[in-house]
Write a protein that holds these residues in place. Sequence first.
Motif, PDB file in Angstrom:
ATOM      1  N   THR A  70      34.508  35.942  40.050  1.00 49.94           N
ATOM      2  CA  THR A  70      35.382  35.057  41.162  1.00 49.94           C
ATOM      3  C   THR A  70      36.886  35.516  40.900  1.00 49.94           C
ATOM      4  O   THR A  70      37.509  35.532  41.788  1.00 49.94           O
ATOM      5  CB  THR A  70      34.961  33.498  40.532  1.00 49.94           C
ATOM      6  OG1 THR A  70      33.606  33.451  40.857  1.00 49.94           O
ATOM      7  CG2 THR A  70      35.750  32.545  41.646  1.00 49.94           C
ATOM      8  N   ILE A  71      37.346  35.533  39.759  1.00 53.17           N
ATOM      9  CA  ILE A  71      38.646  35.907  39.488  1.00 53.17           C
ATOM     10  C   ILE A  71      39.107  37.118  40.256  1.00 53.17           C
ATOM     11  O   ILE A  71      40.223  37.375  40.820  1.00 53.17           O
ATOM     12  CB  ILE A  71      39.021  35.913  37.952  1.00 53.17           C
ATOM     13  CG1 ILE A  71      38.882  34.522  37.535  1.00 53.17           C
ATOM     14  CG2 ILE A  71      40.388  36.455  37.628  1.00 53.17           C
ATOM     15  CD1 ILE A  71      38.972  34.202  35.882  1.00 53.17           C
ATOM     16  N   TYR A  72      38.217  38.194  40.027  1.00 56.99           N
ATOM     17  CA  TYR A  72      38.772  39.598  40.452  1.00 56.99           C
ATOM     18  C   TYR A  72      38.714  39.678  41.895  1.00 56.99           C
ATOM     19  O   TYR A  72      39.472  40.226  42.614  1.00 56.99           O
ATOM     20  CB  TYR A  72      37.782  40.506  39.853  1.00 56.99           C
ATOM     21  CG  TYR A  72      38.163  41.051  38.449  1.00 56.99           C
ATOM     22  CD1 TYR A  72      39.265  41.456  38.112  1.00 56.99           C
ATOM     23  CD2 TYR A  72      37.228  40.823  37.476  1.00 56.99           C
ATOM     24  CE1 TYR A  72      39.626  41.540  36.761  1.00 56.99           C
ATOM     25  CE2 TYR A  72      37.573  41.176  36.189  1.00 56.99           C
ATOM     26  CZ  TYR A  72      38.786  41.708  35.809  1.00 56.99           C
ATOM     27  OH  TYR A  72      39.017  41.896  34.652  1.00 56.99           O
ATOM     28  N   SER A  73      37.736  38.965  42.618  1.00 56.38           N
ATOM     29  CA  SER A  73      37.635  38.620  43.933  1.00 56.38           C
ATOM     30  C   SER A  73      38.722  38.193  44.538  1.00 56.38           C
ATOM     31  O   SER A  73      39.275  38.381  45.483  1.00 56.38           O
ATOM     32  CB  SER A  73      36.321  38.022  44.388  1.00 56.38           C
ATOM     33  OG  SER A  73      36.388  37.927  45.717  1.00 56.38           O
ATOM     34  N   PHE A  74      39.183  37.118  43.819  1.00 48.76           N
ATOM     35  CA  PHE A  74      40.252  36.198  44.333  1.00 48.76           C
ATOM     36  C   PHE A  74      41.773  36.979  44.248  1.00 48.76           C
ATOM     37  O   PHE A  74      42.491  37.027  45.010  1.00 48.76           O
ATOM     38  CB  PHE A  74      40.617  34.933  43.553  1.00 48.76           C
ATOM     39  CG  PHE A  74      41.839  34.047  44.241  1.00 48.76           C
ATOM     40  CD1 PHE A  74      41.261  33.065  45.157  1.00 48.76           C
ATOM     41  CD2 PHE A  74      43.067  33.950  43.590  1.00 48.76           C
ATOM     42  CE1 PHE A  74      42.212  32.247  45.771  1.00 48.76           C
ATOM     43  CE2 PHE A  74      43.894  33.343  44.138  1.00 48.76           C
ATOM     44  CZ  PHE A  74      43.637  32.332  45.099  1.00 48.76           C
ATOM     45  N   LEU A  75      41.949  37.669  43.065  1.00 47.51           N
ATOM     46  CA  LEU A  75      42.911  38.575  42.902  1.00 47.51           C
ATOM     47  C   LEU A  75      43.018  39.763  43.853  1.00 47.51           C
ATOM     48  O   LEU A  75      44.210  39.934  44.390  1.00 47.51           O
ATOM     49  CB  LEU A  75      43.193  38.971  41.454  1.00 47.51           C
ATOM     50  CG  LEU A  75      43.270  37.907  40.297  1.00 47.51           C
ATOM     51  CD1 LEU A  75      43.425  38.787  39.009  1.00 47.51           C
ATOM     52  CD2 LEU A  75      44.613  37.354  40.666  1.00 47.51           C
ATOM     53  N   SER A  76      42.048  40.409  43.926  1.00 45.87           N
ATOM     54  CA  SER A  76      42.027  41.409  44.877  1.00 45.87           C
ATOM     55  C   SER A  76      42.301  41.030  46.450  1.00 45.87           C
ATOM     56  O   SER A  76      42.912  41.845  47.232  1.00 45.87           O
ATOM     57  CB  SER A  76      40.789  42.370  45.081  1.00 45.87           C
ATOM     58  OG  SER A  76      39.539  41.419  45.436  1.00 45.87           O
ATOM     59  N   SER A  77      41.970  39.732  46.774  1.00 48.04           N
ATOM     60  CA  SER A  77      42.301  39.261  48.080  1.00 48.04           C
ATOM     61  C   SER A  77      43.683  38.906  48.511  1.00 48.04           C
ATOM     62  O   SER A  77      44.183  38.878  49.529  1.00 48.04           O
ATOM     63  CB  SER A  77      41.390  37.887  48.606  1.00 48.04           C
ATOM     64  OG  SER A  77      42.076  37.020  47.720  1.00 48.04           O
ATOM     65  N   GLN A  78      44.485  38.950  47.316  1.00 51.79           N
ATOM     66  CA  GLN A  78      46.031  38.685  47.348  1.00 51.79           C
ATOM     67  C   GLN A  78      46.766  39.776  47.706  1.00 51.79           C
ATOM     68  O   GLN A  78      47.833  39.714  48.099  1.00 51.79           O
ATOM     69  CB  GLN A  78      46.554  38.051  45.999  1.00 51.79           C
ATOM     70  CG  GLN A  78      45.800  36.899  45.563  1.00 51.79           C
ATOM     71  CD  GLN A  78      45.826  35.762  46.720  1.00 51.79           C
ATOM     72  OE1 GLN A  78      46.878  35.198  47.085  1.00 51.79           O
ATOM     73  NE2 GLN A  78      44.854  35.108  47.004  1.00 51.79           N
ATOM     74  N   GLN A  79      46.156  40.935  47.650  1.00 48.04           N
ATOM     75  CA  GLN A  79      46.900  42.243  47.784  1.00 48.04           C
ATOM     76  C   GLN A  79      48.253  42.465  47.355  1.00 48.04           C
ATOM     77  O   GLN A  79      49.158  42.543  48.317  1.00 48.04           O
ATOM     78  CB  GLN A  79      46.641  42.339  49.358  1.00 48.04           C
ATOM     79  CG  GLN A  79      45.079  42.613  50.265  1.00 48.04           C
ATOM     80  CD  GLN A  79      45.110  42.822  51.483  1.00 48.04           C
ATOM     81  OE1 GLN A  79      46.116  42.949  52.263  1.00 48.04           O
ATOM     82  NE2 GLN A  79      44.111  43.300  51.792  1.00 48.04           N
ATOM     83  N   PRO A  80      48.292  42.334  46.117  1.00 47.69           N
ATOM     84  CA  PRO A  80      49.712  42.376  45.443  1.00 47.69           C
ATOM     85  C   PRO A  80      50.422  43.750  45.811  1.00 47.69           C
ATOM     86  O   PRO A  80      49.670  44.744  45.601  1.00 47.69           O
ATOM     87  CB  PRO A  80      49.313  42.045  44.027  1.00 47.69           C
ATOM     88  CG  PRO A  80      48.088  42.484  43.874  1.00 47.69           C
ATOM     89  CD  PRO A  80      47.184  42.331  45.049  1.00 47.69           C
ATOM     90  N   VAL A  81      51.434  43.939  45.716  1.00 48.85           N
ATOM     91  CA  VAL A  81      52.308  44.968  45.991  1.00 48.85           C
ATOM     92  C   VAL A  81      53.094  44.999  44.434  1.00 48.85           C
ATOM     93  O   VAL A  81      53.963  44.316  44.389  1.00 48.85           O
ATOM     94  CB  VAL A  81      53.485  44.866  47.233  1.00 48.85           C
ATOM     95  CG1 VAL A  81      54.047  46.167  47.430  1.00 48.85           C
ATOM     96  CG2 VAL A  81      52.425  44.985  48.367  1.00 48.85           C
ATOM     97  N   VAL A  82      53.038  46.453  43.900  1.00 49.94           N
ATOM     98  CA  VAL A  82      53.735  46.709  42.788  1.00 49.94           C
ATOM     99  C   VAL A  82      54.748  47.901  42.991  1.00 49.94           C
ATOM    100  O   VAL A  82      54.287  48.783  43.677  1.00 49.94           O
ATOM    101  CB  VAL A  82      52.867  46.856  41.508  1.00 49.94           C
ATOM    102  CG1 VAL A  82      52.012  45.595  41.331  1.00 49.94           C
ATOM    103  CG2 VAL A  82      51.914  47.880  41.749  1.00 49.94           C
ATOM    104  N   THR A  83      55.833  47.879  42.312  1.00 52.53           N
ATOM    105  CA  THR A  83      56.814  48.919  42.214  1.00 52.53           C
ATOM    106  C   THR A  83      56.399  50.182  41.037  1.00 52.53           C
ATOM    107  O   THR A  83      56.805  51.252  41.251  1.00 52.53           O
ATOM    108  CB  THR A  83      58.051  48.758  42.234  1.00 52.53           C
ATOM    109  OG1 THR A  83      58.290  47.962  41.007  1.00 52.53           O
ATOM    110  CG2 THR A  83      58.531  47.975  43.216  1.00 52.53           C
ATOM    111  N   GLU A  84      55.832  49.710  40.119  1.00 53.30           N
ATOM    112  CA  GLU A  84      55.326  50.671  38.965  1.00 53.30           C
ATOM    113  C   GLU A  84      53.779  50.336  38.619  1.00 53.30           C
ATOM    114  O   GLU A  84      53.340  49.302  38.787  1.00 53.30           O
ATOM    115  CB  GLU A  84      56.082  50.170  37.772  1.00 53.30           C
ATOM    116  CG  GLU A  84      57.550  50.406  37.798  1.00 53.30           C
ATOM    117  CD  GLU A  84      58.242  50.117  36.659  1.00 53.30           C
ATOM    118  OE1 GLU A  84      57.585  49.938  35.424  1.00 53.30           O
ATOM    119  OE2 GLU A  84      59.548  49.631  36.517  1.00 53.30           O
TER     120      GLU A  84
END
Length: 157
Positions: A70-84
């Motif tokens: 559930t946690i990984y599914s939710f986090l992947s749906s946020q599609q975060p953008v990182v610089t590093e």
Amino acid sequence: MKKVLLFVVTLMLTSCNFETKKISSEDVLEQESRSLNWKEVDEYPAFENCQNETELAAAKNCFERTVATTIYSFLSSQQPVVTESINDTIFIYLEITKNGKPQIDSVKVDTIVTNQLPKIEQWLRQSIDSLPKIYPASKRGIPVSTVFKMPVVVKAE
């Protein structure tokens, strides 16, 4: 001979001295409390899909796997953008109350992760709020609160 045998048997039966002692319910409770292992539960918290697990280790594994998915599914749906790139582990201390309500006690997260993903704690709390119905853990048939330390691996490039 029969009279002697009868006399010996009668003597043995009447010579037994049974003592009974009345024990208060408080004493019984105190003795019982000392013998219980309060760090272990009889049944782990369970989701609907984990209730058929009868073995304690399998039930715990099913519960933790459902939370992690559930946690990984939710986090992947946020599609975060990182610089590093990030390759770190966050630790969530997740409490399941005796009413079956999940809540995060605390989150141990590195500043590198929070600098790249400032909303990570908020996302983790939202992912926990999206968990399906949880049946609480029990000890001797009584619902109890439990706390789990759950690692969350964060990898982003």
